[in-house]
Write a protein that holds these residues in place. Structure first.
Motif, PDB file in Angstrom:
ATOM      1  N   GLU A 123       0.852  -1.201   0.000  1.00 31.83           N
ATOM      2  CA  GLU A 123       0.000   0.000   0.000  1.00 31.83           C
ATOM      3  C   GLU A 123       0.888   1.251   0.000  1.00 31.83           C
ATOM      4  O   GLU A 123       0.614   2.222  -0.724  1.00 31.83           O
ATOM      5  N   PHE A 124       1.931   1.230   0.804  1.00 34.63           N
ATOM      6  CA  PHE A 124       2.895   2.330   0.868  1.00 34.63           C
ATOM      7  C   PHE A 124       3.611   2.508  -0.466  1.00 34.63           C
ATOM      8  O   PHE A 124       3.715   3.629  -1.001  1.00 34.63           O
ATOM      9  N   LEU A 125       4.090   1.413  -1.041  1.00 36.38           N
ATOM     10  CA  LEU A 125       4.796   1.488  -2.319  1.00 36.38           C
ATOM     11  C   LEU A 125       3.885   2.040  -3.416  1.00 36.38           C
ATOM     12  O   LEU A 125       4.337   2.779  -4.294  1.00 36.38           O
ATOM     13  N   GLY A 126       2.606   1.692  -3.362  1.00 37.58           N
ATOM     14  CA  GLY A 126       1.669   2.199  -4.361  1.00 37.58           C
ATOM     15  C   GLY A 126       1.554   3.713  -4.332  1.00 37.58           C
ATOM     16  O   GLY A 126       1.542   4.374  -5.379  1.00 37.58           O
ATOM     17  N   ILE A 127       1.483   4.280  -3.127  1.00 38.34           N
ATOM     18  CA  ILE A 127       1.379   5.741  -3.017  1.00 38.34           C
ATOM     19  C   ILE A 127       2.648   6.407  -3.530  1.00 38.34           C
ATOM     20  O   ILE A 127       2.594   7.372  -4.314  1.00 38.34           O
ATOM     21  N   VAL A 128       3.800   5.908  -3.106  1.00 41.99           N
ATOM     22  CA  VAL A 128       5.066   6.527  -3.529  1.00 41.99           C
ATOM     23  C   VAL A 128       5.255   6.389  -5.037  1.00 41.99           C
ATOM     24  O   VAL A 128       5.714   7.326  -5.707  1.00 41.99           O
ATOM     25  N   HIS A 129       4.907   5.246  -5.584  1.00 40.71           N
ATOM     26  CA  HIS A 129       4.998   5.056  -7.034  1.00 40.71           C
ATOM     27  C   HIS A 129       4.127   6.097  -7.747  1.00 40.71           C
ATOM     28  O   HIS A 129       4.559   6.702  -8.738  1.00 40.71           O
ATOM     29  N   ALA A 130       2.905   6.315  -7.240  1.00 39.73           N
ATOM     30  CA  ALA A 130       2.008   7.306  -7.851  1.00 39.73           C
ATOM     31  C   ALA A 130       2.596   8.715  -7.751  1.00 39.73           C
ATOM     32  O   ALA A 130       2.515   9.502  -8.701  1.00 39.73           O
ATOM     33  N   LEU A 131       3.207   9.039  -6.619  1.00 41.94           N
ATOM     34  CA  LEU A 131       3.837  10.356  -6.460  1.00 41.94           C
ATOM     35  C   LEU A 131       4.978  10.539  -7.453  1.00 41.94           C
ATOM     36  O   LEU A 131       5.103  11.595  -8.097  1.00 41.94           O
ATOM     37  N   ALA A 132       5.819   9.520  -7.585  1.00 42.23           N
ATOM     38  CA  ALA A 132       6.952   9.599  -8.508  1.00 42.23           C
ATOM     39  C   ALA A 132       6.468   9.687  -9.952  1.00 42.23           C
ATOM     40  O   ALA A 132       7.021  10.442 -10.767  1.00 42.23           O
ATOM     41  N   TYR A 133       5.425   8.930 -10.268  1.00 41.29           N
ATOM     42  CA  TYR A 133       4.843   8.965 -11.616  1.00 41.29           C
ATOM     43  C   TYR A 133       4.323  10.365 -11.937  1.00 41.29           C
ATOM     44  O   TYR A 133       4.587  10.911 -13.019  1.00 41.29           O
ATOM     45  N   CYS A 134       3.589  10.940 -10.993  1.00 35.95           N
ATOM     46  CA  CYS A 134       3.026  12.276 -11.217  1.00 35.95           C
ATOM     47  C   CYS A 134       4.123  13.327 -11.352  1.00 35.95           C
ATOM     48  O   CYS A 134       4.014  14.249 -12.177  1.00 35.95           O
TER      49      CYS A 134
END
Length: 210
Positions: A123-134
């Motif tokens: 769940e944590f990795l998903g948020i950080v991945h989304a932040l980096a993607y954005c």
């Protein structure tokens, strides 16, 4: 005491939302092709009335237990956003995560499977991945997660997991270390918001394995 129901009549002597079965029955009983369905809140019923009965008849629909006042206070999700979620197989320990466009549910990224993990980690990795993607795409979309733990980890730039590191989850923990490093070296303007499952139903990024 039974909880009140609200009845949508799409086809009947009169159409609309009715607050009792007797009122609904008067519109559809003996009426050729009478079409109706009950809902737990007036808000859900009124939304259903605006749509075709085909979207509701014969389909399981999400019905919240929250009151109309609670639903009004929570509001509606921002559809132009990214929703992220993780999946954890309790029997194998295999984990994965994905991010989708909230409105269309189109998959933006999907990572895994990884061995020997926990739901909080992905769940944590998903948020950080989304932040980096954005950040890479210069996008400022809000990011939804239904995990309060993961949101707190991102806020504090710290993964507070007690799960042990070992050879079987080396790849997963390398990702975790990279995610924490990214948070400490980058800033972002995206809002990280809690997906309100009780009000809106399942997170659009849910893997559908419950």
């Amino acid at each position: 005491m039974a909880k009140p129901k609200f009845y949508v009549v799409w086809k009947g002597r009169r159409t609309g939302v009715f607050s009792s079965w007797d009122e609904c029955k008067a519109q559809v009983h003996g009426f050729p092709g009478g079409t109706y369905k009950s809902f737990k809140t007036r808000q859900l019923a009124e939304e259903a009335l605006k749509s075709s009965s085909k979207n509701y008849i014969g389909h399981d629909t999400f019905e919240t237990e929250l009151t109309e006042g609670q639903l009004a206070k929570i509001g509606k999700p921002i559809l132009e956003s990214i929703s992220v979620d993780g999946a954890w197989n309790t029997s194998t320990g295999v984990v994965e995560y994905q991010g989708v466009h909230t409105k269309t549910k189109k998959i933006i990224f999907r990572k895994g499977p990884y061995h020997d993990g926990t739901n909080n980690i992905v769940e944590f990795l998903g948020i950080v991945h989304a932040l980096a993607y954005c950040k890479q795409k210069k996008m400022f979309l809000p990011i939804y997660s239904d995990s309060r733990n993961a949101i707190g980890w991102v806020r504090d730039k710290e993964a507070r997991t007690n799960h042990p590191r070992r050879e079987s989850n080396k790849a997963l923990f390398e990702l975790l270390d990279r995610a924490i490093k990214w948070l400490n070296e980058n800033t972002y303007e995206n809002r990280i918001l809690k997906w309100e499952t009780k009000a809106w139903g399942e997170n659009p990024a849910d893997f559908g394995r419950k």
